[in-house]
Design an enzyme around this catalytic site. Structure first.
Site, PDB file in Angstrom:
ATOM      1  N   ASP A 143       0.836  -1.208   0.000  1.00  0.00           N
ATOM      2  CA  ASP A 143       0.000   0.000   0.000  1.00  0.00           C
ATOM      3  C   ASP A 143       0.869   1.256   0.000  1.00  0.00           C
ATOM      4  O   ASP A 143       1.972   1.247   0.549  1.00  0.00           O
ATOM      5  CB  ASP A 143      -0.904  -0.031   1.242  1.00  0.00           C
ATOM      6  CG  ASP A 143      -2.076   0.919   1.120  1.00  0.00           C
ATOM      7  OD1 ASP A 143      -2.291   1.479   0.027  1.00  0.00           O
ATOM      8  OD2 ASP A 143      -2.784   1.107   2.124  1.00  0.00           O
TER       9      ASP A 143
ATOM     10  N   ASN B 157     -10.626  -3.076  -6.250  1.00  0.00           N
ATOM     11  CA  ASN B 157      -9.840  -2.029  -6.928  1.00  0.00           C
ATOM     12  C   ASN B 157     -10.438  -1.583  -8.266  1.00  0.00           C
ATOM     13  O   ASN B 157     -10.041  -0.556  -8.814  1.00  0.00           O
ATOM     14  CB  ASN B 157      -8.391  -2.479  -7.138  1.00  0.00           C
ATOM     15  CG  ASN B 157      -7.556  -2.456  -5.882  1.00  0.00           C
ATOM     16  OD1 ASN B 157      -6.589  -3.204  -5.725  1.00  0.00           O
ATOM     17  ND2 ASN B 157      -7.901  -1.587  -4.935  1.00  0.00           N
TER      18      ASN B 157
ATOM     19  N   ARG C 114      -5.423  -2.309   8.333  1.00  0.00           N
ATOM     20  CA  ARG C 114      -6.578  -3.152   7.994  1.00  0.00           C
ATOM     21  C   ARG C 114      -6.093  -4.246   7.063  1.00  0.00           C
ATOM     22  O   ARG C 114      -5.018  -4.128   6.478  1.00  0.00           O
ATOM     23  CB  ARG C 114      -7.714  -2.424   7.260  1.00  0.00           C
ATOM     24  CG  ARG C 114      -7.637  -0.997   7.023  1.00  0.00           C
ATOM     25  CD  ARG C 114      -8.787  -0.551   6.120  1.00  0.00           C
ATOM     26  NE  ARG C 114      -8.214   0.155   4.997  1.00  0.00           N
ATOM     27  CZ  ARG C 114      -7.812   1.407   5.046  1.00  0.00           C
ATOM     28  NH1 ARG C 114      -7.963   2.102   6.144  1.00  0.00           N
ATOM     29  NH2 ARG C 114      -7.270   1.978   3.993  1.00  0.00           N
TER      30      ARG C 114
HETATM   31  C1  FPP Z   1      -2.256   0.089  -3.221  1.00  0.00           C
HETATM   32  O1  FPP Z   1      -1.643   1.352  -3.011  1.00  0.00           O
HETATM   33  C2  FPP Z   1      -1.590  -0.542  -4.336  1.00  0.00           C
HETATM   34  C3  FPP Z   1      -2.225  -1.126  -5.387  1.00  0.00           C
HETATM   35  C4  FPP Z   1      -3.684  -1.200  -5.522  1.00  0.00           C
HETATM   36  C5  FPP Z   1      -1.450  -1.682  -6.507  1.00  0.00           C
HETATM   37  C6  FPP Z   1      -0.299  -2.542  -6.141  1.00  0.00           C
HETATM   38  C7  FPP Z   1       0.513  -2.635  -7.332  1.00  0.00           C
HETATM   39  C8  FPP Z   1       1.850  -2.564  -7.401  1.00  0.00           C
HETATM   40  C9  FPP Z   1       2.758  -2.524  -6.228  1.00  0.00           C
HETATM   41  C10 FPP Z   1       2.437  -2.488  -8.734  1.00  0.00           C
HETATM   42  C11 FPP Z   1       3.115  -3.617  -9.292  1.00  0.00           C
HETATM   43  C12 FPP Z   1       2.721  -4.989  -8.944  1.00  0.00           C
HETATM   44  C13 FPP Z   1       3.176  -6.021  -9.672  1.00  0.00           C
HETATM   45  C14 FPP Z   1       2.839  -7.402  -9.277  1.00  0.00           C
HETATM   46  C15 FPP Z   1       3.991  -5.834 -10.855  1.00  0.00           C
HETATM   47  P1  FPP Z   1      -2.410   2.684  -3.380  1.00  0.00           P
HETATM   48  O2  FPP Z   1      -1.999   3.114  -4.717  1.00  0.00           O
HETATM   49  O3  FPP Z   1      -3.873   2.493  -3.154  1.00  0.00           O
HETATM   50  O4  FPP Z   1      -1.809   3.684  -2.360  1.00  0.00           O
HETATM   51  P2  FPP Z   1      -2.528   4.949  -1.706  1.00  0.00           P
HETATM   52  O5  FPP Z   1      -3.328   4.395  -0.573  1.00  0.00           O
HETATM   53  O6  FPP Z   1      -1.368   5.787  -1.263  1.00  0.00           O
HETATM   54  O7  FPP Z   1      -3.363   5.633  -2.726  1.00  0.00           O
END
Ligand code: FPP
Length: 254
Positions: A32, A80, A206
């Site tokens: 995250d 998502n 969470r």
């Molecule tokens: C949550 O952080 C992250 C995601 C929904 C995407 C996770 C994806 C990656 C780490 C990219 C690459 C993965 C692979 C397997 C190549 P957020 O963006 O919701 O963070 P925020 O809460 O700060 O908005």
């Protein structure tokens, strides 16, 4: 060792990690903070996801040295899809390019890749790439990398229950045989051990529908570091903390 932990070790044929000072065998990570990391730099959210993908590469590579045999990462949840169309499309393109660019390196580093989640809900081309990567690394005996893509714990349990019900209806499974041993065989994770440690980055505490059944006895570590800043050194520090946990699996101190 507590009796219940011993019993679990006998059941699974494995010594549960964290007992006798061992590190976690299976680490699951909720990655995250990509969006915030990008926003702090005045960049679009996708910039953060790309930085996050580079961190995935580094953390997977670090696993053998750190004694982690199983790594499961939460890449995209069933929830998502509620993000903007731009972000969802960008993430899907990123997954496709990650597989395209990393496939050979993963195989060469002896990483066995598996995907969990609702595959039919994903783009057909991505599904083909996922199948190919699983096939291409099926013989690998090093790190077991599981990527949760279009994954939700509740969705997984619902899909498993549906298949289990089909087996009962078809007479392949007797209702009295449905128990704690049978149900996990229908989960996407049926070939994996349960996670010993679940890490969530970015300060949120969470579990967001991640490995609900499997993490019943996992230890949790919520750390403030945003995923794109999660280096192998930060990872090593979290694993070191795990060594001091007293895991009793519902039993008492032995
Ligand atoms: C949550 O952080 C992250 C995601 C929904 C995407 C996770 C994806 C990656 C780490 C990219 C690459 C993965 C692979 C397997 C190549 P957020 O963006 O919701 O963070 P925020 O809460 O700060 O908005």
């Amino acid at each position: 060792m507590a009796d219940e932990a011993k019993a679990l070790a006998e059941q699974t044929g494995n010594l549960p990690a964290g007992i006798g000072g061992a590190g976690p065998r299976h680490v699951a990570i909720i990655m995250d903070g990509n969006g915030r990391w990008a926003t702090m730099r005045g960049r679009p959210r996708l910039f953060g996801h790309h930085a996050g993908a580079r961190r995935v590469r580094e953390i997977v590579r670090a696993c053998p040295d750190l004694g982690v045999g199983y790594l499961t990462i939460f890449a995209f949840s069933t929830e998502n899809w509620k993000r903007t169309q731009l972000e969802v499309a960008g993430l899907m393109a990123l997954f496709r390019s990650y597989i395209r660019k990393e496939a050979r390196a993963l195989r060469d580093h002896n990483v066995r890749v598996r995907f969990i989640g609702d595959r039919p809900g994903l783009d057909k081309k991505l599904q083909v790439q996922m199948d190919e990567l699983e096939e291409m690394t099926a013989h690998c005996t090093g790190t077991n990398l599981t990527i949760a893509l279009n994954y939700g714990g509740r969705d997984e349990v619902a899909r498993a229950t549906r298949r289990l019900a089909e087996d009962v209806a078809a007479g392949r499974l007797a209702p009295e045989c449905v128990d704690e041993e049978t149900l996990p065989k229908y989960l996407d994770t049926c070939v994996l051990p349960d996670p010993d440690l679940v890490i969530r980055t970015s300060g949120e505490a969470r579990i967001s529908n991640f490995l609900l059944w499997q993490s019943a006895y996992a230890e949790y570590e919520f750390i403030d570091t945003l995923w794109p800043d999660f280096t192998r050194e930060v990872f090593a520090g979290v694993l070191e903390n795990f060594g001091s946990r007293d895991r009793r699996f519902g039993g008492v101190k032995g």
